[in-house]
Design an enzyme around this catalytic site. Structure first.
Site, PDB file in Angstrom:
ATOM      1  N   CYS A  26       0.836  -1.203   0.000  1.00  0.00           N
ATOM      2  CA  CYS A  26       0.000   0.000   0.000  1.00  0.00           C
ATOM      3  C   CYS A  26       0.874   1.257   0.000  1.00  0.00           C
ATOM      4  CB  CYS A  26      -0.905  -0.007   1.224  1.00  0.00           C
ATOM      5  SG  CYS A  26      -1.976   1.431   1.317  1.00  0.00           S
ATOM      6  N   CYS A  50       0.432   4.738   7.001  1.00  0.00           N
ATOM      7  CA  CYS A  50      -0.173   4.614   8.345  1.00  0.00           C
ATOM      8  C   CYS A  50       0.837   3.933   9.274  1.00  0.00           C
ATOM      9  CB  CYS A  50      -1.461   3.801   8.270  1.00  0.00           C
ATOM     10  SG  CYS A  50      -2.585   4.396   6.991  1.00  0.00           S
ATOM     11  N   CYS A  65       0.593   0.214  10.412  1.00  0.00           N
ATOM     12  CA  CYS A  65       0.172  -0.810   9.456  1.00  0.00           C
ATOM     13  C   CYS A  65       1.331  -1.543   8.769  1.00  0.00           C
ATOM     14  CB  CYS A  65      -0.728  -0.173   8.405  1.00  0.00           C
ATOM     15  SG  CYS A  65      -1.343  -1.404   7.231  1.00  0.00           S
ATOM     16  N   CYS A  85     -16.007  -8.999   6.254  1.00  0.00           N
ATOM     17  CA  CYS A  85     -15.399  -7.730   5.842  1.00  0.00           C
ATOM     18  C   CYS A  85     -14.261  -8.036   4.880  1.00  0.00           C
ATOM     19  CB  CYS A  85     -14.838  -7.001   7.055  1.00  0.00           C
ATOM     20  SG  CYS A  85     -16.068  -6.789   8.332  1.00  0.00           S
ATOM     21  N   CYS A 134     -19.059  -6.079   4.351  1.00  0.00           N
ATOM     22  CA  CYS A 134     -18.467  -4.767   4.577  1.00  0.00           C
ATOM     23  C   CYS A 134     -17.188  -4.729   3.753  1.00  0.00           C
ATOM     24  CB  CYS A 134     -18.158  -4.621   6.065  1.00  0.00           C
ATOM     25  SG  CYS A 134     -17.374  -3.059   6.478  1.00  0.00           S
ATOM     26  N   CYS A 141     -19.127   2.110   8.626  1.00  0.00           N
ATOM     27  CA  CYS A 141     -18.347   1.495   9.696  1.00  0.00           C
ATOM     28  C   CYS A 141     -17.111   2.372   9.876  1.00  0.00           C
ATOM     29  CB  CYS A 141     -17.946   0.076   9.286  1.00  0.00           C
ATOM     30  SG  CYS A 141     -16.853  -0.706  10.490  1.00  0.00           S
ATOM     31  N   ARG A 149     -17.582  -2.594  18.027  1.00  0.00           N
ATOM     32  CA  ARG A 149     -16.849  -3.829  17.702  1.00  0.00           C
ATOM     33  C   ARG A 149     -15.500  -3.891  18.414  1.00  0.00           C
ATOM     34  NH1 ARG A 149     -20.068  -5.970  13.614  1.00  0.00           N
ATOM     35  NH2 ARG A 149     -21.249  -4.372  12.520  1.00  0.00           N
TER      36      ARG A 149
HETATM   37  S1  SF4 Z   1      -4.065   1.050   7.010  1.00  0.00           S
HETATM   38 FE1  SF4 Z   1      -2.447  -0.008   5.805  1.00  0.00          FE
HETATM   39  S2  SF4 Z   1      -3.548  -0.791   4.011  1.00  0.00           S
HETATM   40 FE2  SF4 Z   1      -4.874   0.777   4.943  1.00  0.00          FE
HETATM   41  S3  SF4 Z   1      -4.352   2.705   3.919  1.00  0.00           S
HETATM   42 FE3  SF4 Z   1      -3.017   2.597   5.729  1.00  0.00          FE
HETATM   43  S4  SF4 Z   1      -1.122   1.624   4.994  1.00  0.00           S
HETATM   44 FE4  SF4 Z   1      -2.703   1.216   3.450  1.00  0.00          FE
END
Ligand code: SF4
Length: 324
Positions: free
Chosen positions: A50, A54, A57, A94, A126, A186, A258
């Site tokens: 991705c 974040c 993540c 989901c 979802c 959600c 949740r």
């Molecule tokens: S949480 Fe992870 S998968 Fe989702 S947008 Fe952020 S970096 Fe990408």
């Protein structure tokens, strides 16, 4: 419910814990059958790579983590998940794809096919696919999608400590597009990322101001993953989680709350306390996207012990109603 002021919300969050839990339990009982807890499963249909950053993540391409990256799975590959769900009382699936945003391409056609496949089995679907335009959300709604997940994660003030590749207003814009397309929302967040109590209250306040309220609010506890910027983040106490859940139940009285990532760290007693404080959904399966999750048999034992029942999907309830 008239919107509460932020000060009032702060007052709720800061109540003596025992009083807060009692208040939340009362509101929970007024709005739900407290014996019913929805079991959801989370399937990562496209993992890793991705472009977002974040900080929590492991799927971000910017961090060196040990996840197994894969491109979008084929719709047939979901059949086993659907069968498993139906056999185990899971009423919501989901689908998660590590995309920055939804694109109008062949992959989008495939996810539409997946949504229809799951809906046809009377399960709620979802999707969490990143930013989405109203038109794309509408197409997913037409295919049967029940909810779109897009977490606020934290407060607007703390957001840039966690993510730099998009901003809070992008988040709210997607939620608005989802609502305009007629989907349920959600949206929740993660605690334990170094944020203050003020940040947690602000996030709940933003969710509370959405009218109607999000139908579903996941409360995650950070699961620190090696290779991510938050890998050394200290664990938070279970009492902070209970406080957050109870406050969420009070300020979003009709939303499904949740108990999400971080559940593996919780004892049965701690989870029972979360259910009393207003949580009414868990995620089942040994993986939550990419982080470990609770064993299904242990969850079954917990349900038996506490006298909980798996909550059926909206579609299953309608089918049941039509049969009688
Ligand atoms: S949480 Fe992870 S998968 Fe989702 S947008 Fe952020 S970096 Fe990408």
């Amino acid at each position: 419910m008239h919107p509460l002021s932020k000060e009032k919300m702060k007052g709720i969050y800061e109540l003596p814990l025992i009083e807060l839990i009692h208040k939340a339990a009362e509101i929970h009982r007024k709005n739900f059958d407290v014996k019913q807890v929805q079991i959801s499963s989370l399937v990562s249909i496209k993992t890793g790579g991705c472009p977002e950053d974040c900080a929590y993540c492991p799927q971000s391409a910017k961090y060196n983590t040990e996840i197994k990256i894969h491109k979008l799975i084929e719709p047939e590959e979901l059949k086993a998940n659907i069968e498993y769900a139906k056999k185990h009382g899971i009423s919501r699936i989901c689908l998660g794809a590590a995309w920055r945003e939804v694109r109008n391409n062949r992959d989008f056609d495939k996810v539409i096919e997946m949504v229809t496949m799951i809906t046809n089995e009377d399960l709620e679907v979802c999707a969490t696919f990143g930013m989405i335009e109203e038109e794309q959300a509408r197409k997913l709604a037409e295919a049967g999608l029940y909810a779109y997940n897009h977490n606020l994660d934290t407060s607007e003030a703390y957001y840039d400590k966690i993510i730099s590749t998009r901003n809070y207003s992008d988040r709210l814009k997607t939620l608005n597009n989802v609502r305009k397309a007629g989907l349920t929302i959600c949206s929740g967040g993660i605690i334990g990322m170094g944020e203050s109590a003020e940040d947690r209250i602000s996030m709940l306040y933003t969710l509370h101001l959405l009218q109607p309220h999000p139908e579903s609010v996941p409360i995650n506890t950070l699961v620190p993953v090696k290779g991510t910027p938050l890998e050394d983040q200290p664990k938070i106490s279970v009492w902070e989680l209970v406080r957050m859940i109870a406050t969420t139940r009070i300020v979003l009285p009709q939303s499904m709350v949740r108990l999400s990532a971080g559940r593996l760290e919780l004892s049965t007693e701690a989870q029972a306390l979360c259910f009393i404080a207003g949580a009414n959904s868990i995620f089942a399966g040994d993986k939550l996207l990419t982080t470990p999750n609770n064993d299904f048999n242990k969850d079954k034992q917990m349900f038996d012990l506490l006298g909980l029942q798996p909550k059926p999907s909206v579609h299953q309830k309608i089918a049941e109603y039509n049969r009688n």
